[in-house]
Write an enzyme that holds these catalytic residues in place. Structure first.
Site, PDB file in Angstrom:
ATOM      1  N   GLY A 218       0.784  -1.231   0.000  1.00 29.38           N
ATOM      2  CA  GLY A 218       0.000   0.000   0.000  1.00 29.38           C
ATOM      3  C   GLY A 218       0.814   1.278   0.000  1.00 29.38           C
TER       4      GLY A 218
ATOM      5  N   LYS B 294     -15.469  -1.177   5.073  1.00 32.67           N
ATOM      6  CA  LYS B 294     -14.621  -1.241   6.265  1.00 32.67           C
ATOM      7  C   LYS B 294     -15.302  -2.026   7.391  1.00 32.67           C
ATOM      8  CE  LYS B 294     -11.054   1.177   4.837  1.00 32.67           C
ATOM      9  NZ  LYS B 294      -9.731   0.546   4.592  1.00 32.67           N
TER      10      LYS B 294
ATOM     11  N   ASP C 162      -1.057  -5.317  -7.997  1.00 34.02           N
ATOM     12  CA  ASP C 162      -2.423  -4.813  -8.125  1.00 34.02           C
ATOM     13  C   ASP C 162      -3.305  -6.013  -7.827  1.00 34.02           C
ATOM     14  OD1 ASP C 162      -4.974  -4.064  -8.932  1.00 34.02           O
ATOM     15  OD2 ASP C 162      -4.280  -3.000 -10.719  1.00 34.02           O
ATOM     16  N   VAL C 163      -3.989  -5.998  -6.690  1.00 32.82           N
ATOM     17  CA  VAL C 163      -4.740  -7.182  -6.278  1.00 32.82           C
ATOM     18  C   VAL C 163      -5.888  -7.500  -7.223  1.00 32.82           C
ATOM     19  CG1 VAL C 163      -4.122  -6.998  -3.850  1.00 32.82           C
ATOM     20  CG2 VAL C 163      -6.177  -5.828  -4.673  1.00 32.82           C
TER      21      VAL C 163
ATOM     22  N   ALA D 241      -5.222   8.902  -0.805  1.00 31.07           N
ATOM     23  CA  ALA D 241      -6.489   8.165  -0.843  1.00 31.07           C
ATOM     24  C   ALA D 241      -7.623   8.996  -0.250  1.00 31.07           C
ATOM     25  CB  ALA D 241      -6.346   6.858  -0.074  1.00 31.07           C
TER      26      ALA D 241
ATOM     27  N   SER E 225       1.910   8.119   2.523  1.00 31.85           N
ATOM     28  CA  SER E 225       1.070   6.950   2.739  1.00 31.85           C
ATOM     29  C   SER E 225       1.168   6.421   4.165  1.00 31.85           C
ATOM     30  CB  SER E 225       1.483   5.815   1.788  1.00 31.85           C
ATOM     31  OG  SER E 225       1.390   6.192   0.443  1.00 31.85           O
TER      32      SER E 225
ATOM     33  N   THR F  90      -3.905  11.891   3.310  1.00 30.44           N
ATOM     34  CA  THR F  90      -3.240  11.012   2.354  1.00 30.44           C
ATOM     35  C   THR F  90      -3.858  11.189   0.976  1.00 30.44           C
ATOM     36  OG1 THR F  90      -4.778   9.200   2.769  1.00 30.44           O
ATOM     37  CG2 THR F  90      -2.807   9.312   4.164  1.00 30.44           C
TER      38      THR F  90
ATOM     39  N   TYR G 170     -18.417   9.355   3.502  1.00 34.63           N
ATOM     40  CA  TYR G 170     -17.638   8.114   3.507  1.00 34.63           C
ATOM     41  C   TYR G 170     -18.385   7.001   2.782  1.00 34.63           C
ATOM     42  CZ  TYR G 170     -13.857   5.159   5.237  1.00 34.63           C
ATOM     43  OH  TYR G 170     -12.761   4.338   5.331  1.00 34.63           O
TER      44      TYR G 170
END
Length: 260
Positions: free
Chosen positions: A19, A168, A70-71, A201, A25, A199, A161
């Site tokens: 990540g 999450k 990259d998953v 993200a 990060s 961050t 969110y």
């Protein structure tokens, strides 16, 4: 900044950090802390575009394993674990610090989320951690620690969110189940929940600056958390002194989550 560390408390331990995108990060804060405490690290970068940003950080960490991951690309996650198995033969910890939701999915109401956007969000943000736990299990021969990153929006409705809060919440539930399943093998599992952090993200969340200001004004410590705060607390949990802590969500937010 990472405080000066005189004792290499994690010397001899090896871990994978997934990540790191740049030097802002959360994963980078964790990686620096683990390295400062003596751990040896394998790190990944998302793709060729991210590689120039991550490679210098990997060099600073003296990481012997640096690979693309990259998953969402079939086989890449398995390739990383195959390399670790071949070069190290074992693994002591994994930091999973990735999440993703398509922009149109994240910015819309949960009740309007499209099926493909929901699946993509859950696949990257939750399923990938479950998969990493599966691949880590045979390598954690002496036990180990699995970490993933979550946020308060999993428990309470946080404006903007949206569907990421749903993902999450699923991730935190996965932490509890995996902790119960792998605990007998000495494998601990933690969801780390930092306070709001600036961050890359987080930049995709509308009105995020307002959230930062509110956190600083409301948190009992009256301060925002840094990536180094998160990193040092996470690294501590990988030490044997924390061997009986598992399966919970650990808040690193200056107490922000306890205030209404």
């Amino acid at each position: 900044m990472i405080p000066e560390v005189k004792a290499k408390l994690l010397e001899g331990k090896r871990g994978l950090v997934v990540g790191i995108a740049n030097d802002q990060s959360i994963a980078w804060g964790c990686a620096r802390a683990f390295r400062a405490l003596g751990a040896e690290l394998a790190v990944t970068y998302l793709n060729d575009k991210a590689k120039p940003y991550v490679e210098p950080l990997a060099e600073a960490l003296e990481a012997p394993i640096v690979m693309p991951l990259d998953v969402a690309v079939p086989g890449q996650l398995e390739a990383v674990f195959d390399r670790i198995a071949e070069q190290w033969g074992e693994l002591d910890f994994v930091v999973h610090s990735i999440a993703f939701s398509p922009k149109e999915t994240l910015q819309g109401r949960v009740v309007d989320v499209p099926h493909d956007g929901f699946l993509k969000t859950m696949d990257i943000s939750c399923w990938s951690f479950i998969r990493m736990a599966h691949l880590s299990e045979p390598l954690m021969k002496r036990g180990g620690t699995l970490f993933t990153m979550t946020y308060y929006g999993s428990q309470m409705v946080v404006k903007n969110y949206n569907v990421m809060g749903v993902a999450k919440a699923a991730l935190e539930s996965a932490v509890r189940y995996i902790a119960a399943e792998l605990g007998p093998k000495g494998i601990r599992v933690h969801a780390i929940s930092p306070g709001p952090l600036a961050t890359r993200a987080a930049s995709g969340i509308p009105e995020f600056d307002e959230l930062l200001n509110r956190a600083q004004e409301t948190a009992p410590t009256r301060s925002l958390v840094s990536i180094d705060d998160v990193g040092m607390a996470t690294a501590f949990l990988a030490h044997d002194a924390a061997r009986l802590i598992t399966g919970d969500t650990i808040y690193i937010d200056g107490g922000y989550h306890i205030v209404d």
